[in-house]
Motif scaffolding. Structure first.
Motif, PDB file in Angstrom:
ATOM      1  N   MET A   1       0.838  -1.256   0.055  1.00  0.00           N
ATOM      2  CA  MET A   1       0.098  -0.154  -0.096  1.00  0.00           C
ATOM      3  C   MET A   1       0.763   1.062   0.089  1.00  0.00           C
ATOM      4  N   LYS A   2       0.709   2.071  -0.962  1.00  0.00           N
ATOM      5  CA  LYS A   2       1.448   3.300  -0.815  1.00  0.00           C
ATOM      6  C   LYS A   2       0.468   4.614  -0.573  1.00  0.00           C
ATOM      7  N   THR A   3       1.245   5.242   0.347  1.00  0.00           N
ATOM      8  CA  THR A   3       0.644   6.540   0.884  1.00  0.00           C
ATOM      9  C   THR A   3       1.434   7.789   0.792  1.00  0.00           C
ATOM     10  N   LEU A   4       0.637   8.900   0.490  1.00  0.00           N
ATOM     11  CA  LEU A   4       1.168  10.390   0.327  1.00  0.00           C
ATOM     12  C   LEU A   4       0.994  11.095   1.379  1.00  0.00           C
ATOM     13  N   LEU A   5       1.955  11.553   1.963  1.00  0.00           N
ATOM     14  CA  LEU A   5       1.456  12.559   3.258  1.00  0.00           C
ATOM     15  C   LEU A   5       1.812  14.073   2.970  1.00  0.00           C
ATOM     16  N   ILE A   6       0.737  14.766   2.805  1.00  0.00           N
ATOM     17  CA  ILE A   6       0.919  16.238   2.370  1.00  0.00           C
ATOM     18  C   ILE A   6       1.438  16.956   3.763  1.00  0.00           C
ATOM     19  N   VAL A   7       2.652  17.533   3.724  1.00  0.00           N
ATOM     20  CA  VAL A   7       3.055  18.401   4.913  1.00  0.00           C
ATOM     21  C   VAL A   7       2.354  19.697   4.806  1.00  0.00           C
ATOM     22  N   TRP A  30      -0.942   6.490  -5.613  1.00  0.00           N
ATOM     23  CA  TRP A  30      -0.953   6.288  -4.109  1.00  0.00           C
ATOM     24  C   TRP A  30      -2.359   5.641  -3.788  1.00  0.00           C
ATOM     25  N   ASP A  31      -2.419   4.760  -2.768  1.00  0.00           N
ATOM     26  CA  ASP A  31      -3.826   4.220  -2.476  1.00  0.00           C
ATOM     27  C   ASP A  31      -4.417   5.021  -1.121  1.00  0.00           C
ATOM     28  N   ASP A  32      -3.634   5.849  -0.471  1.00  0.00           N
ATOM     29  CA  ASP A  32      -4.093   6.754   0.580  1.00  0.00           C
ATOM     30  C   ASP A  32      -3.482   7.982   0.582  1.00  0.00           C
ATOM     31  N   ILE A  33      -4.106   9.040   0.998  1.00  0.00           N
ATOM     32  CA  ILE A  33      -3.702  10.447   0.983  1.00  0.00           C
ATOM     33  C   ILE A  33      -4.010  10.946   2.463  1.00  0.00           C
ATOM     34  N   GLY A  34      -2.815  11.677   3.356  1.00  0.00           N
ATOM     35  CA  GLY A  34      -3.283  12.106   4.521  1.00  0.00           C
ATOM     36  C   GLY A  34      -2.506  13.379   4.465  1.00  0.00           C
ATOM     37  N   PHE A  35      -2.547  13.983   5.711  1.00  0.00           N
ATOM     38  CA  PHE A  35      -1.919  15.204   6.144  1.00  0.00           C
ATOM     39  C   PHE A  35      -1.051  15.290   7.225  1.00  0.00           C
ATOM     40  N   GLU A  60       7.205   9.369  11.970  1.00  0.00           N
ATOM     41  CA  GLU A  60       8.217   8.442  11.747  1.00  0.00           C
ATOM     42  C   GLU A  60       7.937   7.649  10.379  1.00  0.00           C
ATOM     43  N   PRO A  61       8.778   7.958   9.306  1.00  0.00           N
ATOM     44  CA  PRO A  61       8.284   7.130   8.152  1.00  0.00           C
ATOM     45  C   PRO A  61       8.217   5.581   8.173  1.00  0.00           C
ATOM     46  N   LYS A  62       7.249   5.275   7.357  1.00  0.00           N
ATOM     47  CA  LYS A  62       7.022   3.742   7.185  1.00  0.00           C
ATOM     48  C   LYS A  62       7.206   3.464   5.845  1.00  0.00           C
ATOM     49  N   ALA A  63       7.508   1.984   5.546  1.00  0.00           N
ATOM     50  CA  ALA A  63       7.639   1.545   4.112  1.00  0.00           C
ATOM     51  C   ALA A  63       6.307   1.788   3.564  1.00  0.00           C
ATOM     52  N   GLY A  64       6.577   2.316   2.104  1.00  0.00           N
ATOM     53  CA  GLY A  64       5.278   2.583   1.331  1.00  0.00           C
ATOM     54  C   GLY A  64       4.882   4.157   1.419  1.00  0.00           C
ATOM     55  N   GLU A  65       5.386   4.904   2.225  1.00  0.00           N
ATOM     56  CA  GLU A  65       5.101   6.292   2.513  1.00  0.00           C
ATOM     57  C   GLU A  65       5.866   7.366   1.747  1.00  0.00           C
ATOM     58  N   GLU A  66       5.325   8.172   1.290  1.00  0.00           N
ATOM     59  CA  GLU A  66       6.004   9.681   0.498  1.00  0.00           C
ATOM     60  C   GLU A  66       5.359  10.763   1.280  1.00  0.00           C
ATOM     61  N   ALA A  92       8.054  12.763  -2.586  1.00  0.00           N
ATOM     62  CA  ALA A  92       7.351  12.630  -3.880  1.00  0.00           C
ATOM     63  C   ALA A  92       7.719  13.899  -4.578  1.00  0.00           C
ATOM     64  N   THR A  93       7.156  13.841  -5.840  1.00  0.00           N
ATOM     65  CA  THR A  93       6.990  15.218  -6.649  1.00  0.00           C
ATOM     66  C   THR A  93       5.799  15.015  -7.346  1.00  0.00           C
ATOM     67  N   VAL A  94       5.207  16.095  -7.256  1.00  0.00           N
ATOM     68  CA  VAL A  94       3.552  16.601  -7.573  1.00  0.00           C
ATOM     69  C   VAL A  94       3.607  17.353  -8.754  1.00  0.00           C
ATOM     70  N   ILE A  95       3.177  16.732 -10.042  1.00  0.00           N
ATOM     71  CA  ILE A  95       3.281  17.483 -11.102  1.00  0.00           C
ATOM     72  C   ILE A  95       1.965  17.682 -11.734  1.00  0.00           C
ATOM     73  N   HIS A  96       1.099  18.779 -11.845  1.00  0.00           N
ATOM     74  CA  HIS A  96      -0.294  18.719 -12.278  1.00  0.00           C
ATOM     75  C   HIS A  96      -0.260  18.363 -13.836  1.00  0.00           C
ATOM     76  N   PRO A  97      -1.427  17.484 -14.252  1.00  0.00           N
ATOM     77  CA  PRO A  97      -1.251  16.940 -15.481  1.00  0.00           C
ATOM     78  C   PRO A  97      -1.396  18.032 -16.630  1.00  0.00           C
ATOM     79  N   THR A  98      -2.025  19.251 -16.156  1.00  0.00           N
ATOM     80  CA  THR A  98      -1.901  20.191 -17.167  1.00  0.00           C
ATOM     81  C   THR A  98      -0.524  21.114 -17.326  1.00  0.00           C
ATOM     82  N   ALA A  99       0.205  20.839 -16.592  1.00  0.00           N
ATOM     83  CA  ALA A  99       1.558  21.399 -16.625  1.00  0.00           C
ATOM     84  C   ALA A  99       2.114  21.104 -17.655  1.00  0.00           C
ATOM     85  N   LEU A 100       2.912  21.985 -18.425  1.00  0.00           N
ATOM     86  CA  LEU A 100       3.743  21.924 -19.621  1.00  0.00           C
ATOM     87  C   LEU A 100       5.368  21.875 -19.496  1.00  0.00           C
TER      88      LEU A 100
END
Length: 212
Positions: A1-7, A30-35, A60-66, A92-100
């Motif tokens: 399971m992959k998780t993104l945490l937005i700081v 990602w399978d889950d997103i949190g803050f 504390e980072p866990k496996a599968g988290e970015e 992680a790097t986040v690039i919106h799909p409309t960016a060129l």
């Protein structure tokens, strides 16, 4: 399971959450997103389905988290990102799909690129920087670590931001202008000449309004 945490669950954090959702429609990452936020009530009264799951201090980072640092203050970015790196966090790097993005541009880790941003030929965006909506980064531009470039700003060819620079909305840098580390450029400013480190400039043309 992959998780993104937005700081950061403030304005930029909530924007980034939406951009991640847009990105997920194009490519599932990602399978889950949190803050992560020190204020457990930061999302109260906002229509955000993701939850605040902890603080930066206690994380504390866990496996599968970015993680992605979505804070619009370059000084805070400079404080938080090294702490997370020392803990072993994976950015992680986040690039919106409309960016060129040009094929020859370089994007570092932990970078956010918002909707309709343009990053041109041979431009370089270094780690942990934020390129907000409708920003234009011209050819051969260099953006240092942990910079915040607010919406509708324009960095013309061969201009450069050193580490920790903040550009307010709609700021414009003429070709080959260099803004030194930790400087701030006010919204709507037109920067015609180099800006010294740790200074704040504002206006058209941009003039120094504060120094260290």
């Amino acid at each position: 399971m992959k998780t993104l945490l937005i700081v950061g669950a403030g304005g930029l954090g909530r924007e980034t959450y939406q951009w991640v959702l847009d990105q997920e429609k194009a490519e599932k990452r990602w399978d889950d997103i949190g803050f992560l936020d020190d204020n457990s009530h930061a999302l109260d009264n906002y229509k955000v389905s993701a939850k605040i799951v902890g603080t930066v201090k206690d994380y504390e980072p866990k496996a599968g988290e970015e993680v992605i640092c979505a804070i619009g203050d370059a000084e805070v970015i400079a404080d938080i990102c090294p702490v997370l790196l020392d803990k072993g966090a994976v950015f992680a790097t986040v690039i919106h799909p409309t960016a060129l993005l040009a094929d020859t541009c370089e994007i570092g880790r932990g970078v956010i690129v918002g909707p309709y941003a343009i990053i041109s030929t041979d431009a370089k965006i270094t780690d942990f920087s934020v390129v907000n909506s409708y920003v234009s980064v011209g050819h051969d531009v260099s953006v240092g670590k942990g910079c915040v470039i607010s919406g509708f700003s324009d960095l013309m060819g061969f201009s450069a931001l050193e580490d920790g620079v903040f550009l307010g909305s709609g700021a414009r840098l003429l070709p080959s202008v260099r803004v030194a580390e930790n400087a701030r450029v006010g919204a709507g400013s037109i920067v015609l000449k180099n800006v010294k480190a740790n200074t704040t400039v504002f206006g058209n043309p941009a003039k120094i309004i504060s120094t260290p």
